[in-house]
Design an enzyme around this catalytic site. Structure first.
Site: not given
Ligand code: PMV
Length: 319
Positions: A104, A108, A152
């Site tokens: 989402a 997570s 992340d």
């Molecule tokens: O994991 P998500 O859905 O929050 O996507 C991360 C953000 C992106 O820029 C799309 C991918 C990345 O590795 O930074």
């Protein structure tokens, strides 16, 4: 030996998703309302090397050696073992709970990796620095898509608002004036790897156009950083909505996300955009603190599966 526990927050990307994979800057915040929590308990009578995993939120109960070698937990525990130079882990039980919705855009996977790495290394008597924890989680992020930017694992590990550029040390953002976000789940799942791969295909087909979109997103992100650090947060909303338009041009929005963005703006949000990989998952809206509940109600009315209200201050504490 007592049980050892560790937790890690979810996250939301405020600006710069996708462009960040291509070297542009991005801004992300931790979301402490949703958390992954991991508890490690010793199994003194267990066979050395036997690690039992219980993760009821994903209906997983298994011994580690029965998981595929590419399972995120197998990769993480193997990475920990190698990092510490331990030939075999002692027997223990790993219980993983998470209130962060899966697939989402709220981090997570990274939060489970970070909380697990912290709990397991503390249990082994070798707690690691945030830098190493983040790096171990990054190796797992690579399983979700081959080219993660690292945003992340970084924001989830350090649990503070960050300005981030791939391959560079992050900057902890000073929040000059606290602001309020409403985060709304569109209810449809989105696999980051698929969306990132699709953006890659578009980039290969039309590099000039996509690079120009990334540059425009980068420009917005730089302006947003200044706004966040210099007390002019009323402009932040406009920048968020402009970032959303560019993400629409990048083809990573969805009718549900667009509907929620529109509903938030109609209800008085000063700006709104999708957050994370897109095509599903969550969106965020910037509101005045006293209109956050009204905007959240409007988002639920417009189909949001659930909403969270988060006040972004400086810095958030880690549990
Ligand atoms: O994991 P998500 O859905 O929050 O996507 C991360 C953000 C992106 O820029 C799309 C991918 C990345 O590795 O930074």
């Amino acid at each position: 030996m007592p049980a050892i526990s560790a937790s890690a927050p979810g996250k939301a990307i405020l600006f710069g998703e996708h462009a960040v994979v291509y070297g542009r800057p991005a801004i992300a915040i931790p979301l402490s309302q949703v958390q992954a929590k991991v508890i490690v308990t010793a199994e003194p009578l267990g066979t050395p090397g036997k690690v039992h995993v219980e993760a009821p939120d994903i209906e997983l109960t298994s011994d580690l050696d029965r998981l595929d070698a590419n399972h995120p937990l197998a990769v993480l525990l193997n990475g920990i073992r190698q990092h510490l130079g331990i030939p075999r882990l002692p027997a223990f039980c790993l219980r993983i709970r998470s209130t962060i919705p899966i697939a989402a855009g709220l981090g997570s996977g990274a939060a489970v990796s970070v909380a697990t790495a912290r709990a397991v290394t503390a249990f082994l008597g070798h707690p690691l620095t945030d830098e190493v924890i983040s790096q171990l989680a990054y190796e797992v992020e690579k399983l979700y898509h081959g080219t993660p930017s690292g945003i992340d694992n970084t924001v989830v590990t350090y649990a503070r608002p960050i300005y981030f550029r791939r391959g560079e040390p992050f900057t902890a953002l000073q929040i000059a004036e606290p602001f309020t976000l409403v985060i709304a789940d569109s209810g449809s799942k989105s696999l980051t790897g698929e969306v990132v791969a699709d953006v890659r295909r578009q980039w290969q087909r039309n590099q000039n156009k996509i690079e120009a979109l990334f540059d425009a997103i980068a420009e917005i992100c730089e302006q947003a950083r200044q706004v966040i650090e210099q007390e002019r947060s009323w402009r932040l909303g406009e920048l968020m909505t402009r970032n959303h338009s560019l993400l629409q041009e990048l083809n990573v929005s969805s009718p549900e996300l667009d509907r929620l963005v529109e509903a938030a703006l109609q209800a008085g949000a000063t700006g709104a955009k999708l957050s994370g990989a897109g095509r599903g998952g969550n969106m965020i809206a910037l509101t005045e603190a006293d209109s956050a509940s009204r905007v959240a109600a409007a988002l639920e009315q417009a189909g949001a599966r659930r909403t969270l209200i988060s006040s972004v201050t400086h810095p958030l504490t880690r549990e």
